[in-house]
Design an enzyme around this catalytic site. Structure first.
Site, PDB file in Angstrom:
ATOM      1  CE  LYS A  37      -4.101   9.568  -2.068  1.00  0.00           C
ATOM      2  NZ  LYS A  37      -4.174   8.119  -2.142  1.00  0.00           N
ATOM      3  CE1 TYR A  58      -1.385   4.767  -3.106  1.00  0.00           C
ATOM      4  CE2 TYR A  58      -1.162   3.704  -0.979  1.00  0.00           C
ATOM      5  CZ  TYR A  58      -0.830   4.717  -1.848  1.00  0.00           C
ATOM      6  OH  TYR A  58       0.052   5.677  -1.453  1.00  0.00           O
ATOM      7  NE  ARG A 104      -2.417   8.186  22.725  1.00  0.00           N
ATOM      8  CZ  ARG A 104      -2.666   7.624  23.914  1.00  0.00           C
ATOM      9  NH1 ARG A 104      -3.643   6.752  24.045  1.00  0.00           N
ATOM     10  NH2 ARG A 104      -1.945   7.944  24.973  1.00  0.00           N
ATOM     11  CG  ASP A 143      -9.317   2.161  -0.492  1.00  0.00           C
ATOM     12  OD1 ASP A 143      -9.889   3.241  -0.729  1.00  0.00           O
ATOM     13  OD2 ASP A 143      -8.082   2.067  -0.352  1.00  0.00           O
TER      14      ASP A 143
HETATM   15  C1  LIG Z   1      -3.603   7.066  -1.417  1.00  0.00           C
HETATM   16  C2  LIG Z   1      -4.385   5.839  -1.215  1.00  0.00           C
HETATM   17  C3  LIG Z   1      -4.264   5.104  -0.034  1.00  0.00           C
HETATM   18  C4  LIG Z   1      -3.289   5.506   1.058  1.00  0.00           C
HETATM   19  O1  LIG Z   1      -3.655   6.697   1.654  1.00  0.00           O
HETATM   20  P1  LIG Z   1      -2.599   7.740   2.326  1.00  0.00           P
HETATM   21  O2  LIG Z   1      -3.475   8.840   2.755  1.00  0.00           O
HETATM   22  O3  LIG Z   1      -1.626   8.096   1.241  1.00  0.00           O
HETATM   23  O4  LIG Z   1      -1.938   7.028   3.433  1.00  0.00           O
HETATM   24  C5  LIG Z   1      -5.063   3.995   0.122  1.00  0.00           C
HETATM   25  N1  LIG Z   1      -5.933   3.610  -0.835  1.00  0.00           N
HETATM   26  C6  LIG Z   1      -6.068   4.284  -2.003  1.00  0.00           C
HETATM   27  C7  LIG Z   1      -7.039   3.824  -3.018  1.00  0.00           C
HETATM   28  C8  LIG Z   1      -5.303   5.428  -2.219  1.00  0.00           C
HETATM   29  O5  LIG Z   1      -5.414   6.085  -3.371  1.00  0.00           O
END
Ligand SMILES: *Cc1c(COP(=O)(O)O)cnc(C)c1O
Length: 377
Positions: free
Chosen positions: A195, A98, A46, A170
């Protein structure tokens, strides 16, 4: 070194103990101490694990940061960042974002006394107008999701610095291959590694990169205390995905251009949202602050009744949530990714019942286009 080389070689790149060219999966929860008050550098997974460390150092290198952190999902990473704030803190958030992030802020963090304003962060004046005495951060997505609005990272960073607030970006949609927010003045970069970084629709992951030592210490404390860390095998899958980031994104972007242009000429398509189209509002700014436009394309069809037909008839393109992988996916934001966003906010943004979002994959562009053609009918 060019980022196309950096993605292939990561930080250490190979295992110095054995020469293994594929960085090993250290599937161990704990590590033997050589003696009292002695450590190999690893005590308990961890806190740190060698495979995770390689991934964390790799994302730091790619984002031109100093420290990286890997989490069990993108949302776990965003939540860790939110833990840096205190009751009474106010955060300015991109209104087109998101849906899961909106839900986390509104349904989890608001009850701890944090305040959020949802603003069109592509409009600097609107951001200025939403500043309060307790504004502690700005949280932006650029290009935004799903309307592809582009926010000026450098300008927002100046604004944030004047307030002693943090700018959090992000960077999921463009990845460090096309956009490096820390170079433009952002304090924290966060990713859903699920992604483009992972790139194969097979692993959930979240990543953070920072330059500042104090921020790194605070994030490390939350990461090891809350424990939403990424498992060694998933770290390895991320490392493997990242190796091909440059070739995947180049191909995906090339396909996205072709698909976006084709959609623009279709009689049943109303509007196309892709930052790479010169007529897009954010085109010039994108060219200034990023080296590419990515491969996310949103569009509206003329009639809401077409949506069900398209979603039911696509064959090569998969009707599924998520984005960024080698497979082309199509999503219906109003019921999928953005269901948590209130109706009035969605209407204001243009997320209506005619909007579809494509994550363009690496298939032959003609096959993606032919599939859309037959699905539109
Ligand atoms: C998918 C996504 C998230 C969340 O990520 P997870 O891996 O699904 O928890 C956050 N921000 C954006 C822009 C995303 O496309």
């Amino acid at each position: 070194m060019d980022i196309r080389t950096k993605v292939v070689h990561g930080c250490k790149g190979y295992d110095s103990n054995t020469g293994a060219v594929s960085f090993p999966i250290y599937q161990s929860a704990t590590f033997r101490h050589p003696g009292l008050k002695q450590t190999t550098g690893y005590d308990y997974s961890r806190l740190q694990n060698p495979t995770r460390e390689e991934l964390e150092n790799t994302i730091a290198i790619l984002e031109n940061g100093e420290w990286g952190f890997a989490f069990s999902s993108g949302m776990a990473a965003v939540s860790t960042i939110l833990s840096l704030f205190a009751p009474g803190d106010h955060i300015i958030v991109s209104d087109d974002l998101y849906g899961g992030t909106y839900r986390l802020f509104e349904e989890v963090y608001r009850k701890y006394g944090m305040e959020f304003s949802y603003v069109d962060t592509s409009d600097i004046e609107a951001v200025k107008a939403s500043i309060r005495s307790n504004t502690a951060a700005m949280f932006i997505e650029t290009p935004s999701n799903p309307m592809m609005k582009v926010s000026d990272i450098a300008a927002l960073s100046e604004l944030a610095k004047a307030l002693r607030a943090l700018l959090i970006v992000d960077n999921t949609f463009l990845t460090p291959y096309f956009q490096r927010p820390l170079d433009l003045g952002a304090d924290i970069v966060v990713h859903s590694g699920t992604k483009y970084l992972g790139g194969h629709n097979d692993t959930l992951a979240g990543l953070i990169a920072v330059k500042d030592a104090g921020l790194s210490d605070s994030l490390k404390l939350v990461q090891k205390s809350e424990g939403a860390v990424l498992a060694p095998f998933d770290c390895w899958l991320m490392l493997r995905g990242i190796k091909t980031l440059s070739v995947r994104l180049e191909k995906q972007q090339e396909n996205a251009f072709k698909v976006a242009r084709w959609l623009c000429g279709h009689r049943l398509v109303d509007r196309v949202y892709y930052a790479g189209l010169p007529e897009h509002e954010g085109y010039e700014l994108s060219k200034r602050q990023a080296s590419g436009f990515g491969a996310m394309v949103s569009f509206t069809v003329r009639e809401a009744s077409l949506v069900e037909r398209v979603l039911g008839s696509v064959k090569t393109i998969i009707f599924a949530e998520s984005l960024g992988g080698v497979e082309s996916l199509i999503t219906y934001p109003i019921v999928q990714t953005h269901s948590a966003i209130p109706d009035n906010m969605r209407e204001r943004l243009g997320v209506n019942d005619r909007l579809l979002r494509l994550s363009v994959g690496i298939e032959a562009a003609e096959d993606i286009i032919n599939d859309l053609e037959q699905a539109l009918g």
